[in-house]
Scaffold this motif. Structure first.
Motif, PDB file in Angstrom:
ATOM      1  N   GLY A   1       0.783  -1.232   0.000  1.00 37.69           N
ATOM      2  CA  GLY A   1       0.000   0.000   0.000  1.00 37.69           C
ATOM      3  C   GLY A   1       0.810   1.275   0.000  1.00 37.69           C
ATOM      4  O   GLY A   1       0.243   2.371  -0.131  1.00 37.69           O
ATOM      5  N   SER A   2       2.117   1.173   0.144  1.00 35.41           N
ATOM      6  CA  SER A   2       2.961   2.373   0.107  1.00 35.41           C
ATOM      7  C   SER A   2       3.128   2.863  -1.328  1.00 35.41           C
ATOM      8  O   SER A   2       2.888   2.132  -2.286  1.00 35.41           O
ATOM      9  CB  SER A   2       4.333   2.068   0.715  1.00 35.41           C
ATOM     10  OG  SER A   2       4.996   1.060  -0.034  1.00 35.41           O
ATOM     11  N   ASP A   3       3.532   4.116  -1.466  1.00 40.59           N
ATOM     12  CA  ASP A   3       3.724   4.684  -2.795  1.00 40.59           C
ATOM     13  C   ASP A   3       4.862   3.976  -3.523  1.00 40.59           C
ATOM     14  O   ASP A   3       5.950   3.782  -2.964  1.00 40.59           O
ATOM     15  CB  ASP A   3       4.054   6.177  -2.703  1.00 40.59           C
ATOM     16  CG  ASP A   3       2.862   7.014  -2.278  1.00 40.59           C
ATOM     17  OD1 ASP A   3       1.732   6.511  -2.370  1.00 40.59           O
ATOM     18  OD2 ASP A   3       3.085   8.160  -1.840  1.00 40.59           O
ATOM     19  N   TYR A   4       4.604   3.601  -4.759  1.00 43.37           N
ATOM     20  CA  TYR A   4       5.658   3.029  -5.603  1.00 43.37           C
ATOM     21  C   TYR A   4       6.377   4.180  -6.283  1.00 43.37           C
ATOM     22  O   TYR A   4       5.781   4.947  -7.041  1.00 43.37           O
ATOM     23  CB  TYR A   4       5.050   2.076  -6.642  1.00 43.37           C
ATOM     24  CG  TYR A   4       6.019   1.679  -7.734  1.00 43.37           C
ATOM     25  CD1 TYR A   4       6.980   0.696  -7.518  1.00 43.37           C
ATOM     26  CD2 TYR A   4       5.996   2.298  -8.980  1.00 43.37           C
ATOM     27  CE1 TYR A   4       7.886   0.338  -8.514  1.00 43.37           C
ATOM     28  CE2 TYR A   4       6.896   1.939  -9.978  1.00 43.37           C
ATOM     29  CZ  TYR A   4       7.834   0.960  -9.736  1.00 43.37           C
ATOM     30  OH  TYR A   4       8.720   0.612 -10.715  1.00 43.37           O
ATOM     31  N   LYS A   5       7.680   4.310  -6.031  1.00 41.11           N
ATOM     32  CA  LYS A   5       8.463   5.407  -6.577  1.00 41.11           C
ATOM     33  C   LYS A   5       9.591   4.897  -7.473  1.00 41.11           C
ATOM     34  O   LYS A   5      10.611   5.558  -7.644  1.00 41.11           O
ATOM     35  CB  LYS A   5       9.032   6.265  -5.444  1.00 41.11           C
ATOM     36  CG  LYS A   5       7.951   6.938  -4.597  1.00 41.11           C
ATOM     37  CD  LYS A   5       8.560   7.803  -3.501  1.00 41.11           C
ATOM     38  CE  LYS A   5       7.470   8.485  -2.682  1.00 41.11           C
ATOM     39  NZ  LYS A   5       8.043   9.338  -1.601  1.00 41.11           N
ATOM     40  N   GLY A   6       9.398   3.724  -8.043  1.00 42.06           N
ATOM     41  CA  GLY A   6      10.418   3.114  -8.879  1.00 42.06           C
ATOM     42  C   GLY A   6      10.579   3.795 -10.223  1.00 42.06           C
ATOM     43  O   GLY A   6       9.788   4.652 -10.616  1.00 42.06           O
ATOM     44  N   HIS A   7      11.601   3.363 -10.928  1.00 44.07           N
ATOM     45  CA  HIS A   7      11.952   3.938 -12.235  1.00 44.07           C
ATOM     46  C   HIS A   7      10.914   3.598 -13.306  1.00 44.07           C
ATOM     47  O   HIS A   7      10.773   4.322 -14.282  1.00 44.07           O
ATOM     48  CB  HIS A   7      13.319   3.395 -12.659  1.00 44.07           C
ATOM     49  CG  HIS A   7      13.949   4.164 -13.769  1.00 44.07           C
ATOM     50  ND1 HIS A   7      14.474   5.418 -13.600  1.00 44.07           N
ATOM     51  CD2 HIS A   7      14.150   3.851 -15.074  1.00 44.07           C
ATOM     52  CE1 HIS A   7      14.972   5.851 -14.747  1.00 44.07           C
ATOM     53  NE2 HIS A   7      14.797   4.926 -15.659  1.00 44.07           N
ATOM     54  N   CYS A   8      10.194   2.500 -13.111  1.00 43.94           N
ATOM     55  CA  CYS A   8       9.153   2.003 -14.041  1.00 43.94           C
ATOM     56  C   CYS A   8       9.594   2.132 -15.501  1.00 43.94           C
ATOM     57  O   CYS A   8       8.909   2.710 -16.334  1.00 43.94           O
ATOM     58  CB  CYS A   8       7.806   2.636 -13.798  1.00 43.94           C
ATOM     59  SG  CYS A   8       7.673   4.419 -13.819  1.00 43.94           S
ATOM     60  N   GLY A   9      10.756   1.545 -15.784  1.00 45.21           N
ATOM     61  CA  GLY A   9      11.336   1.670 -17.109  1.00 45.21           C
ATOM     62  C   GLY A   9      10.536   1.031 -18.218  1.00 45.21           C
ATOM     63  O   GLY A   9      10.579   1.473 -19.355  1.00 45.21           O
ATOM     64  N   GLY A  10       9.803  -0.037 -17.901  1.00 40.95           N
ATOM     65  CA  GLY A  10       9.011  -0.695 -18.930  1.00 40.95           C
ATOM     66  C   GLY A  10       7.606  -0.993 -18.448  1.00 40.95           C
ATOM     67  O   GLY A  10       7.379  -1.223 -17.256  1.00 40.95           O
ATOM     68  N   VAL A  11       6.643  -0.973 -19.372  1.00 41.35           N
ATOM     69  CA  VAL A  11       5.265  -1.358 -19.066  1.00 41.35           C
ATOM     70  C   VAL A  11       4.745  -2.239 -20.192  1.00 41.35           C
ATOM     71  O   VAL A  11       5.162  -2.112 -21.348  1.00 41.35           O
ATOM     72  CB  VAL A  11       4.326  -0.140 -18.893  1.00 41.35           C
ATOM     73  CG1 VAL A  11       4.635   0.620 -17.628  1.00 41.35           C
ATOM     74  CG2 VAL A  11       4.400   0.787 -20.099  1.00 41.35           C
ATOM     75  N   ALA A  12       3.850  -3.152 -19.840  1.00 37.69           N
ATOM     76  CA  ALA A  12       3.235  -4.029 -20.833  1.00 37.69           C
ATOM     77  C   ALA A  12       1.918  -4.536 -20.266  1.00 37.69           C
ATOM     78  O   ALA A  12       1.758  -4.649 -19.045  1.00 37.69           O
ATOM     79  CB  ALA A  12       4.156  -5.206 -21.160  1.00 37.69           C
ATOM     80  N   THR A  13       0.978  -4.858 -21.151  1.00 37.34           N
ATOM     81  CA  THR A  13      -0.297  -5.391 -20.694  1.00 37.34           C
ATOM     82  C   THR A  13      -0.935  -6.264 -21.766  1.00 37.34           C
ATOM     83  O   THR A  13      -0.726  -6.043 -22.961  1.00 37.34           O
ATOM     84  CB  THR A  13      -1.279  -4.267 -20.304  1.00 37.34           C
ATOM     85  OG1 THR A  13      -2.475  -4.850 -19.750  1.00 37.34           O
ATOM     86  CG2 THR A  13      -1.647  -3.396 -21.500  1.00 37.34           C
ATOM     87  N   ASN A  14      -1.692  -7.269 -21.307  1.00 37.11           N
ATOM     88  CA  ASN A  14      -2.518  -8.074 -22.212  1.00 37.11           C
ATOM     89  C   ASN A  14      -3.992  -7.955 -21.824  1.00 37.11           C
ATOM     90  O   ASN A  14      -4.808  -8.787 -22.205  1.00 37.11           O
ATOM     91  CB  ASN A  14      -2.070  -9.530 -22.213  1.00 37.11           C
ATOM     92  CG  ASN A  14      -2.276 -10.217 -20.871  1.00 37.11           C
ATOM     93  OD1 ASN A  14      -2.652  -9.583 -19.880  1.00 37.11           O
ATOM     94  ND2 ASN A  14      -2.018 -11.512 -20.821  1.00 37.11           N
ATOM     95  N   GLY A  15      -4.329  -6.914 -21.080  1.00 41.26           N
ATOM     96  CA  GLY A  15      -5.697  -6.701 -20.632  1.00 41.26           C
ATOM     97  C   GLY A  15      -5.934  -7.300 -19.265  1.00 41.26           C
ATOM     98  O   GLY A  15      -6.468  -6.638 -18.367  1.00 41.26           O
ATOM     99  N   SER A  16      -5.546  -8.547 -19.073  1.00 38.51           N
ATOM    100  CA  SER A  16      -5.755  -9.233 -17.802  1.00 38.51           C
ATOM    101  C   SER A  16      -4.680  -8.895 -16.780  1.00 38.51           C
ATOM    102  O   SER A  16      -4.945  -8.847 -15.575  1.00 38.51           O
ATOM    103  CB  SER A  16      -5.786 -10.749 -18.020  1.00 38.51           C
ATOM    104  OG  SER A  16      -6.813 -11.111 -18.917  1.00 38.51           O
ATOM    105  N   PHE A  17      -3.462  -8.673 -17.248  1.00 38.92           N
ATOM    106  CA  PHE A  17      -2.334  -8.360 -16.374  1.00 38.92           C
ATOM    107  C   PHE A  17      -1.641  -7.094 -16.867  1.00 38.92           C
ATOM    108  O   PHE A  17      -1.627  -6.802 -18.061  1.00 38.92           O
ATOM    109  CB  PHE A  17      -1.321  -9.513 -16.352  1.00 38.92           C
ATOM    110  CG  PHE A  17      -1.809 -10.739 -15.626  1.00 38.92           C
ATOM    111  CD1 PHE A  17      -1.509 -10.946 -14.294  1.00 38.92           C
ATOM    112  CD2 PHE A  17      -2.599 -11.671 -16.282  1.00 38.92           C
ATOM    113  CE1 PHE A  17      -1.960 -12.069 -13.628  1.00 38.92           C
ATOM    114  CE2 PHE A  17      -3.072 -12.796 -15.626  1.00 38.92           C
ATOM    115  CZ  PHE A  17      -2.748 -13.002 -14.284  1.00 38.92           C
TER     116      PHE A  17
END
Length: 414
Positions: free
Chosen positions: A111-127
């Motif tokens: 539940g804490s704030d995510y402050k990562g670099h989040c260099g990549g994102v991807a999705t297939n709708g479900s995940f």
């Protein structure tokens, strides 16, 4: 004598200033980026005035309903990840037809704030997968939440005006690499919205000597003579709707590993890639694009023939397109077998992992474009490219500030 010295000094200073002036003119205006002429400006990158540093981009085609009425007609939605200096990272949502929708803040599993670099994102709708450093974070919609899937949840929360604009990760797993970028490959090219076992998730790393080192075993010389310095892993999609499917990926059989290891996604194959890669895009028509950038120099989009990379056949009478990992090497750092020893490839998946070379032998074209290209995604026959040069922390120094996502159609194979 003094007058002569003064003239010499002024001449030297003038020469230096002239040199600097010429250098600055060449630096900022000397490169015409001819390869960029065929790129099309798409939509604004959001959050830049607020300090957002854009990193990854993903897309998914969906229709969004609310109270049994269509809120957003079927269209491609684009999801851009961004980190900030002193606040939680965000996902910005833009519709192909409806334009900018809004954003969500990301939360860790506690539940804490995510402050990562989040260099990549991807999705297939479900995940929805987000990569940062050596970890891949996973979000999916909780049972009974009222949302049909994670994409619907993100879009609806992004559009909301109340305070519930957060999405929490449900799980995370070790990437066994720097996990700088992600890409979801849809085998049918987006023709259907349902995940398929033929779909793949790619998790790759960024290498730069000195400050972004990779495991020494990830650095090798290819048969073509290229010095590749990083790995990208391929995973198969798990289409199960069971609550026990927490990663969205096919995993190593639990009978092989200790229970305290959790679910460990099973690497299907490894791609050996060059350094300074920020983004990855595999297309349904048999092409692969890698986005390479660092600092203020030109970015490069390298276009490869996927079919030549992935054939598993001899490139000539001497060199293979791949090599097989021996039993001494294991790509799952820290995973323990049921007997307590560290696992090897043979006793986890009953097969040898192959490393496929992505190098000059299968390169089709090198696109030289403005600096700071980041993640990429694919919609139809177009590759969409995200740039970081519009971020506040960089815009003072870059040659060309890009505040939009751009797209292009790669050349045909051959």
């Amino acid at each position: 004598m003094k007058r002569k010295k003064l003239i010499i000094s002024l001449a030297v200073v003038g020469s230096v200033l002239l040199f600097l002036g010429i250098f600055i003119m060449i630096w900022f205006w000397g490169d015409e980026y001819k390869d960029f002429d065929d790129f099309r400006q798409e939509f604004d990158i959001q959050g830049l005035p607020d300090g957002a540093c854009p990193q990854g981009i993903a897309n998914f085609k969906a229709e969004v309903k609310e109270d049994n009425a269509v809120k957003y007609a079927s269209q491609n939605f684009f999801f851009i990840s961004a980190y900030f200096k002193n606040q939680s990272s965000r996902i910005y949502v833009t519709g192909e037809k409806d334009g900018y929708i809004g954003y969500v803040n990301l939360k860790n599993t506690d539940g804490s704030d995510y402050k990562g670099h989040c260099g990549g994102v991807a999705t297939n709708g479900s995940f929805f997968w987000v990569s940062s450093d050596d970890t891949v974070f996973v979000a999916k919609t909780a049972s009974g939440s009222g949302y049909s899937n994670i994409v619907q949840e993100i879009i609806k929360k992004a559009a909301a005006t109340d305070s519930d604009k957060t999405v929490m990760f449900n799980y995370s797993f070790a990437a066994n690499c720097n996990a700088s970028f992600l890409y979801y490959y849809d085998a049918d090219g987006g023709a259907t919205s349902s995940p398929s076992s033929s779909d793949k998730l790619y998790v790759g790393e960024f290498y730069r000597k000195g400050n972004y080192e990779t495991d020494k075993k990830h650095r090798l010389t290819t048969p073509a003579g290229d010095n590749n310095t990083a790995f990208a892993y391929e995973y198969s999609i798990n289409t199960s709707s069971s609550s026990s499917n927490v990663t969205g990926l096919s995993c190593i059989s639990p009978s092989y590993i200790s229970s305290d290891c959790g679910d460990v996604p099973k690497i299907q194959k490894i791609l050996s890639i060059t350094g300074e890669i920020q983004g990855f895009a595999r297309m349904a028509d048999g092409k692969l694009v890698l986005s390479q950038s660092y600092g203020l120099k030109n970015s490069h989009l390298y276009l490869y023939d996927w079919n030549k990379i992935d054939t598993g056949t001899y490139t000539d009478s001497y060199c293979k397109t791949y090599y097989e990992i021996s039993g001494e090497y294991f790509a799952y750092d820290g995973v323990k077998t049921t007997s307590g020893a560290q696992a090897t490839t043979n006793n986890t998946d009953k097969s040898i992992l192959r490393v496929y070379y992505v190098d000059s032998s299968n390169l089709l074209k090198d696109y030289s474009i403005p600096s700071m290209s980041e993640g990429m995604c694919v919609a139809g026959d177009r590759v969409y490219v995200l740039f970081e040069s519009g971020a506040k922390k960089y815009r003072t120094f870059v040659r060309q500030i890009l505040k939009n996502v751009y797209s292009f159609i790669p050349i045909k194979n051959g």
